[in-house]
Design a protein around this motif. Structure first.
Motif, PDB file in Angstrom:
ATOM      1  N   SER A 210     108.020  80.437  56.307  1.00  0.00           N
ATOM      2  CA  SER A 210     106.740  81.085  56.011  1.00  0.00           C
ATOM      3  C   SER A 210     105.613  80.518  56.853  1.00  0.00           C
ATOM      4  CB  SER A 210     106.422  80.958  54.513  1.00  0.00           C
ATOM      5  OG  SER A 210     107.369  81.672  53.743  1.00  0.00           O
ATOM      6  N   LEU A 211     105.639  79.223  57.124  1.00  0.00           N
ATOM      7  CA  LEU A 211     104.645  78.636  58.029  1.00  0.00           C
ATOM      8  C   LEU A 211     104.746  79.274  59.412  1.00  0.00           C
ATOM      9  CD1 LEU A 211     105.000  74.856  57.096  1.00  0.00           C
ATOM     10  CD2 LEU A 211     102.986  76.266  56.667  1.00  0.00           C
ATOM     11  N   LEU A 212     105.973  79.466  59.889  1.00  0.00           N
ATOM     12  CA  LEU A 212     106.168  80.075  61.210  1.00  0.00           C
ATOM     13  C   LEU A 212     105.697  81.523  61.218  1.00  0.00           C
ATOM     14  CD1 LEU A 212     109.727  78.664  61.989  1.00  0.00           C
ATOM     15  CD2 LEU A 212     107.577  77.941  63.030  1.00  0.00           C
ATOM     16  N   VAL A 213     105.961  82.249  60.146  1.00  0.00           N
ATOM     17  CA  VAL A 213     105.519  83.638  60.057  1.00  0.00           C
ATOM     18  C   VAL A 213     103.995  83.711  60.047  1.00  0.00           C
ATOM     19  CG1 VAL A 213     105.502  85.710  58.611  1.00  0.00           C
ATOM     20  CG2 VAL A 213     107.617  84.414  58.901  1.00  0.00           C
ATOM     21  N   ALA A 214     103.358  82.876  59.235  1.00  0.00           N
ATOM     22  CA  ALA A 214     101.902  82.898  59.125  1.00  0.00           C
ATOM     23  C   ALA A 214     101.229  82.540  60.444  1.00  0.00           C
ATOM     24  CB  ALA A 214     101.446  81.949  58.027  1.00  0.00           C
ATOM     25  N   ALA A 215     101.871  81.683  61.232  1.00  0.00           N
ATOM     26  CA  ALA A 215     101.305  81.284  62.514  1.00  0.00           C
ATOM     27  C   ALA A 215     101.370  82.400  63.544  1.00  0.00           C
ATOM     28  CB  ALA A 215     102.027  80.054  63.046  1.00  0.00           C
ATOM     29  N   ALA A 216     102.299  83.353  63.337  1.00  0.00           N
ATOM     30  CA  ALA A 216     102.552  84.359  64.373  1.00  0.00           C
ATOM     31  C   ALA A 216     102.138  85.769  63.995  1.00  0.00           C
ATOM     32  CB  ALA A 216     104.054  84.366  64.714  1.00  0.00           C
ATOM     33  N   ASP A 217     101.854  86.016  62.715  1.00  0.00           N
ATOM     34  CA  ASP A 217     101.682  87.405  62.275  1.00  0.00           C
ATOM     35  C   ASP A 217     100.379  87.587  61.517  1.00  0.00           C
ATOM     36  OD1 ASP A 217     102.081  90.027  61.046  1.00  0.00           O
ATOM     37  OD2 ASP A 217     104.187  89.767  61.577  1.00  0.00           O
ATOM     38  N   GLU A 218      99.503  88.427  62.052  1.00  0.00           N
ATOM     39  CA  GLU A 218      98.187  88.634  61.455  1.00  0.00           C
ATOM     40  C   GLU A 218      98.258  89.439  60.164  1.00  0.00           C
ATOM     41  OE1 GLU A 218      96.964  92.546  64.163  1.00  0.00           O
ATOM     42  OE2 GLU A 218      95.946  90.623  64.465  1.00  0.00           O
TER      43      GLU A 218
END
Length: 250
Positions: free
Chosen positions: A107-115
């Motif tokens: 989820s950290l990786l998703v939040a860093a990449a997806d607006e």
């Protein structure tokens, strides 16, 4: 329950509970699945009661999703892309992304990449994200979890054996779990600078995998930390965990 083909052709299972509020996307921890991590613990019911639309994904290698035994099919980036592919599948554009343990790192990786992520909540992780680049390897090494999936798992260290107990309880594909752990044997997070949304860190007071959760919260923008009684397997069950999550998503 529904299925879709993700970005590399694997068939993944997900489930949707309708609601009028913001969509909450749940990503479970290693070995677990939608039922073990979210439904049986009452998290889905709590979010539903608050009026939210809830979506939960069985990660590749887990639950009712496809389970290749090739470690090359597993990586942190692949699993983060799976979550984003589910956003595409369901045409989501305003998401509260929630993850636990392995799912917290994803989820950290998703939040860093997806607006499309408007809020982020992670549980079962803490300062290991900052000091180890992901899951806290000071508690258990991937090789120890792989060992726990062999035979009856008796030769593995205690911290790893708890994952074998869970694997047996959910009837996990042990060959797939060994491949998952092999594929995730790296440090995916170098910086949290690309995360810009409000964030909540949830941790069990007796969870070694979530040590110093306040440090992780302080490293996130607009981050806050809530600690509830419980260890890595049981903190999600605590009413305080669900209350804090519902309040944050609202």
């Amino acid at each position: 329950m529904s299925k879709f083909k993700t970005w590399d052709g694997l068939e993944l299972n997900y489930r949707v509970w309708d609601g009028e509020g913001r969509t909450v996307v749940l990503q479970h921890g290693v070995v677990a699945d939608t039922n073990a991590n979210w439904m049986s613990m009452g998290v889905v019911a709590a979010l539903q009661a608050a009026g939210h639309r809830v979506v939960s994904l069985d990660a590749r290698g887990h639950g009712r999703s496809e389970k290749p035994h090739d470690a090359a099919r597993y990586s942190w980036s692949a699993m983060a892309r799976d979550v984003r592919a589910l956003y595409d599948e369901l045409d989501l554009d305003d998401v509260a992304q929630v993850g636990y343990s392995m799912g917290g790192v994803i989820s950290l990786l998703v939040a860093a990449a997806d607006e499309r992520v408007a809020k982020l909540a992670v549980g079962g992780i803490g300062s290991g994200v900052l000091d180890c680049g992901g899951v806290d390897r000071r508690v258990v090494e991937p090789e120890e979890i792989r060992l726990a999936m062999n035979g009856d798992g008796a030769g593995a260290p205690r911290a790893a054996r708890q994952f074998r107990v869970l694997a047996d309880a959910v009837r996990a594909d042990l060959d797939a779990i060994r491949a998952v752990v092999t594929g995730l044997d790296d440090r995916p997070i170098g910086t949290l600078d690309d995360i810009t949304v409000p964030a909540l860190v949830l941790a069990g007071s007796d969870d070694p995998f979530a040590a110093e959760p306040e440090r992780l919260a302080a490293a996130l923008p607009d981050g806050r930390c809530v600690v509830v009684p419980g260890d890595h397997m049981l903190a999600v069950m605590n009413p305080g965990f669900k209350d804090a999550l519902v309040d944050f998503v609202r």
